[in-house]
Design an enzyme around this catalytic site. Structure first.
Site, short mmCIF file in Angstrom:
data_model
loop_
_atom_site.label_atom_id
_atom_site.label_comp_id
_atom_site.label_asym_id
_atom_site.label_seq_id
_atom_site.Cartn_x
_atom_site.Cartn_y
_atom_site.Cartn_z
N HIS A 82 0.85 -1.20 0.00
CA HIS A 82 0.00 0.00 0.00
C HIS A 82 0.88 1.24 0.00
CE1 HIS A 82 -4.15 1.52 0.53
NE2 HIS A 82 -3.54 2.59 1.00
N ASP A 161 -13.93 3.76 7.02
CA ASP A 161 -12.89 4.40 6.20
C ASP A 161 -13.46 4.88 4.88
OD1 ASP A 161 -10.14 5.16 5.55
OD2 ASP A 161 -10.32 3.63 4.01
N SER A 183 -6.49 4.92 8.42
CA SER A 183 -7.15 4.63 7.15
C SER A 183 -6.48 3.44 6.46
CB SER A 183 -7.09 5.87 6.26
OG SER A 183 -7.37 5.56 4.93
N LYS A 187 -7.85 -0.96 6.68
CA LYS A 187 -8.14 -1.73 5.45
C LYS A 187 -7.21 -2.93 5.33
CE LYS A 187 -7.65 1.73 2.47
NZ LYS A 187 -7.86 3.13 2.74
#
Ligand code: URA
Length: 434
Positions: A82, A161, A183, A187
């Site tokens: 990410h 989120d 955030s 996830k």
């Protein structure tokens, strides 16, 4: 406590209790706290910050707002990558299929454009039909069958989120270490992964402009991940110029395809392979860095990673022919070239301004309900340190909105600094945090 009192406490710089954070976020997610009160709390957090315990509480309530996936039955290592967000950062799109071909299960939940930065979901959706809203069962089946599935936050995975992300995008509350940490990590933990590599961007096109801030964010993310038992590392990478050349949803999708066809820009490939190597070495700690890079090259030279992207596109409802015939994609009606007004070395690019310019051209949203024009965006033609002559093209802008194009074109000369002296170009991979 009333929402008003919680906002007031944070506005004064007080530490919020676990209960205050949990109640506020749960009530917002259910719809009983309106956007204007949530926006006020976000801005208070943005300005006052949160300590590690508050950040953890925020992550937990966002995680618990939805379901958590279970991939314990997957035969291979389950991992994800990410990014904290940048301009032209399309790494997830080539990297997910590369890792999938190498046997890693990649249940990737991505975001949309945020602030000046682009988002993987918007890029994927530039392919007609590409469905990033698979139901969780179909997504899980896809990850088990093809090793990769690419979706966005759903109504059932981190719905908190999903709502907060859209609100932050338009209220200038993105650039906050606790908000970014919660955030991203909510996830990622919900994905049920065993490994995670984070690309923490630093520089004038990143939310964290200095290396010190990026380092603080990286430590926050890594410690949350490790606290949840996920092997987590971070690379701090440079965002003082766009990654690759393409900015804008279809243009970035196209550059990702070229990357998987062996024609990707050097900087994009270096970051992609470095992040991929982190994951491959988590999966197999005996693997050398060189071998981890070589394996990834192989998936490109033998065509298997591109095949995987085509397969995933098809299985997620997209039209793979669009990716096989890149030049047939609809073009914008208007185009403008920006040239150097004198010669020298390109020594600075206002990368964030390019990100916002992309939004003006139609590639991002000004308000939550805006529709994206997937063909719009820009190509940067010169990189930091390049020698340029007066009249050389620095940038090409594309849009279907002629007046926005003109407005952006007026602003662009200030974005580039050309100097006589050879500038020092920042290292692409700045630091590794574990
Ligand atoms: N990516 C996310 O998912 N959230 C952020 O806040 C920033 C980048």
């Amino acid at each position: 406590m009333l929402p008003y009192q919680i906002i007031e406490q944070k506005a004064q710089g007080d530490v919020l209790t676990d209960t205050a954070i949990t109640d506020f976020i749960n009530a917002y997610t259910k719809g009983s706290i309106p956007d204007y009160q949530m926006s006020a709390l976000l801005m208070a957090i943005f300005i006052r910050g949160m300590n590690a315990a508050e950040t953890l509480a925020l992550t937990r309530v966002m995680l618990d707002s939805g379901e958590r996936m279970d991939f314990s039955a997957a035969p291979g290592f389950v991992a994800d990558k990410h990014s904290t967000g940048g301009v032209g950062d399309k790494v997830s799109i080539p990297l997910a299929p590369i890792l999938a071909v190498l046997g890693v299960h990649v249940p990737m939940i991505s975001g949309r454009g945020l602030g000046h930065s682009g988002g993987t979901l918007d890029k994927l959706e530039s392919v007609p039909g590409f469905n990033v809203h698979l139901d969780l069962k179909s997504w899980r089946d896809l990850v088990m069958q093809e090793n990769v599935g690419l979706i966005g936050q759903t109504g059932t995975i981190c719905p908190a989120d999903k709502k907060l992300y859209a609100l932050r995008d338009v209220t200038a509350t993105v650039r906050s270490i606790p908000l970014i940490s919660a955030s991203i990590m909510s996830k990622k933990i919900a994905e049920g992964i065993q490994g995670l590599v984070l690309d923490v961007k630093t520089g004038n096109g990143a939310f964290m402009q200095t290396v010190a801030e990026a380092r603080e964010l990286a430590h926050s993310l890594v410690s949350i991940g490790q606290g949840y038992g996920i092997k987590t590392t971070a690379l701090i990478t440079d965002m003082n110029q766009p990654l690759g050349s393409a900015i804008g949803n279809w243009f970035e999708m196209k550059e990702s395809v070229l990357a998987l066809q062996g024609a990707g820009p050097a900087d994009l490939m270096e970051v992609t392979f470095a992040l991929g190597a982190e994951v491959l070495r988590m999966a197999d700690p005996d693997l050398s860095q060189e071998a981890a890079i070589a394996m990834q090259h192989q998936t490109i030279s033998d065509g298997s990673a591109f095949e995987k992207l085509l397969k995933i596109t098809e299985l997620q409802g997209g039209d793979p022919k669009v990716l096989e015939n890149l030049e047939a994609y609809p073009q914008t009606r208007f185009k403008r070239s920006i040239q150097a007004d004198h010669s020298g070395y390109l020594s600075q690019i206002d990368t964030m301004a390019l990100g916002f310019a992309g939004i003006q051209l139609g590639a991002g949203r000004r308000v939550i309900s805006d529709r994206i024009d997937y063909s719009s965006g820009m190509y940067i033609r010169r990189k930091l340190g390049d020698r340029v002559a007066a009249g050389d093209e620095l940038l090409t802008l594309y849009s279907n909105d002629e007046s926005a194009l003109e407005e952006v074109a007026q602003q662009m000369p200030q974005v580039f600094t050309i100097s006589d002296a050879v500038p020092e170009v920042p290292a692409l991979i700045v630091e590794r945090i574990e």
